[in-house]
Scaffold this motif. Sequence first.
Motif, PDB file in Angstrom:
ATOM      1  N   GLY A 180      -8.106   2.405   1.686  1.00 21.47           N
ATOM      2  CA  GLY A 180      -8.112   3.490   0.692  1.00 21.47           C
ATOM      3  C   GLY A 180      -8.928   4.687   1.183  1.00 21.47           C
ATOM      4  O   GLY A 180      -8.505   5.836   1.059  1.00 21.47           O
ATOM      5  N   VAL A 215      -7.104   2.353  -3.328  1.00 22.33           N
ATOM      6  CA  VAL A 215      -6.169   1.237  -3.150  1.00 22.33           C
ATOM      7  C   VAL A 215      -6.694   0.103  -4.030  1.00 22.33           C
ATOM      8  O   VAL A 215      -7.825  -0.348  -3.855  1.00 22.33           O
ATOM      9  CB  VAL A 215      -6.080   0.822  -1.669  1.00 22.33           C
ATOM     10  N   VAL A 251       0.863  -1.204   0.000  1.00 26.30           N
ATOM     11  CA  VAL A 251       0.000   0.000   0.000  1.00 26.30           C
ATOM     12  C   VAL A 251       0.887   1.237   0.000  1.00 26.30           C
ATOM     13  O   VAL A 251       0.653   2.186  -0.770  1.00 26.30           O
ATOM     14  CB  VAL A 251      -0.972  -0.004   1.211  1.00 26.30           C
ATOM     15  N   ARG A 289       0.088   1.594  -3.575  1.00 27.59           N
ATOM     16  CA  ARG A 289      -1.369   1.653  -3.344  1.00 27.59           C
ATOM     17  C   ARG A 289      -2.099   0.420  -3.872  1.00 27.59           C
ATOM     18  O   ARG A 289      -3.142   0.505  -4.522  1.00 27.59           O
ATOM     19  CB  ARG A 289      -1.972   2.923  -3.982  1.00 27.59           C
TER      20      ARG A 289
END
Length: 271
Positions: free
Chosen positions: A197, A204, A138, A142
């Motif tokens: 996200g 994400v 992430v 992402r």
Amino acid sequence: MIVVTGATGNVGGELVRLLTAAGEQVTAVSRNAGTPLAGVRHHRGDLGEPAGLKDAFTGARALFLLVAGQEPRAVLDAAAAGGVRRVVLLSSQGAGTRPHAYAHAADFEHAVRESGLAWTILRPGGFASNALAWAGTVRAHRTVAAPFGDVALPAVDPADLAEVAAVTLREDGHEGRTYELTGPRATSPRERAAAIGAALETEVRFTEQSPEEARAGMLMFMPEPVVEATLAILGNPVEAERRVSPDVERVLGRAPRTFGDWAARNIAAFR
Ligand SMILES: NC(=O)c1ccc[n+]([C@@H]2O[C@H](COP(=O)([O-])OP(=O)(O)OC[C@H]3O[C@@H](n4cnc5c(N)ncnc54)[C@H](OP(=O)(O)O)[C@@H]3O)[C@@H](O)[C@H]2O)c1
């Protein structure tokens, strides 16, 4: 005084903080010293070597016990000899739903029930904090890659586990109880990635891994039987593993925290 094993972990660290804030004297046990909390005695000890825990137990009235090492009976005897009267075991839901695969946890449960101490067993499902395994990808691009992207399970927040542990260690009325501890609703890996996200205020992307890809990754940090049992739960959970349990609310008098709440509080790990 209360002894907390696993004191630098997701659950134990929060438990030490809660007990200390409530005015309890705490002895924090782990193999490595973590970041010391003001006023907390740290005892470097290994649950796999019960003889080395004797000093930690002297003068203690309660014990928060982790499933680690192979000698739960020797640990419990040492605890009782030091003065411990109550034990709260952090077991696993798998001890009930898949006792063969979770024989280690089931053996600790048996030892606790037979210990002669007042006992409470906590059986959590999968932790929300398992999403920390996604933090690297992430942060880097992402993305989240995980297997069984649409299989929903009610992940539990370790902070709720710590709060339930604090109550059951300090208050009467929980002796002889086994609590199933889950979050408030089942969420899939795809939904959890989206919640991260949302907390980051950016998209994400989720990629479905094959079970083989997931197995190869998990084998790098988990023993093979644990990997197989975990994949079986993630991919093909039985009804009892999908179910939201009322027990967090029963003990705490409020609903369990959501995955989104966990993500928002822990978002620094994903930035
Ligand atoms: N993650 C899940 O989905 C899940 C689900 C059900 C049950 N559980 C259970 O919950 C437990 C706690 O989870 P967590 O996320 O809080 O763990 P964690 O963040 O990995 O922390 C583990 C803690 O235990 C200590 N520890 C490990 N082995 C030890 C040993 N042999 N002797 C003494 N201390 C030891 C570690 O410190 P040192 O390494 O310095 O000793 C650390 O303080 C797990 O161990 C597992 O049994 C987890």
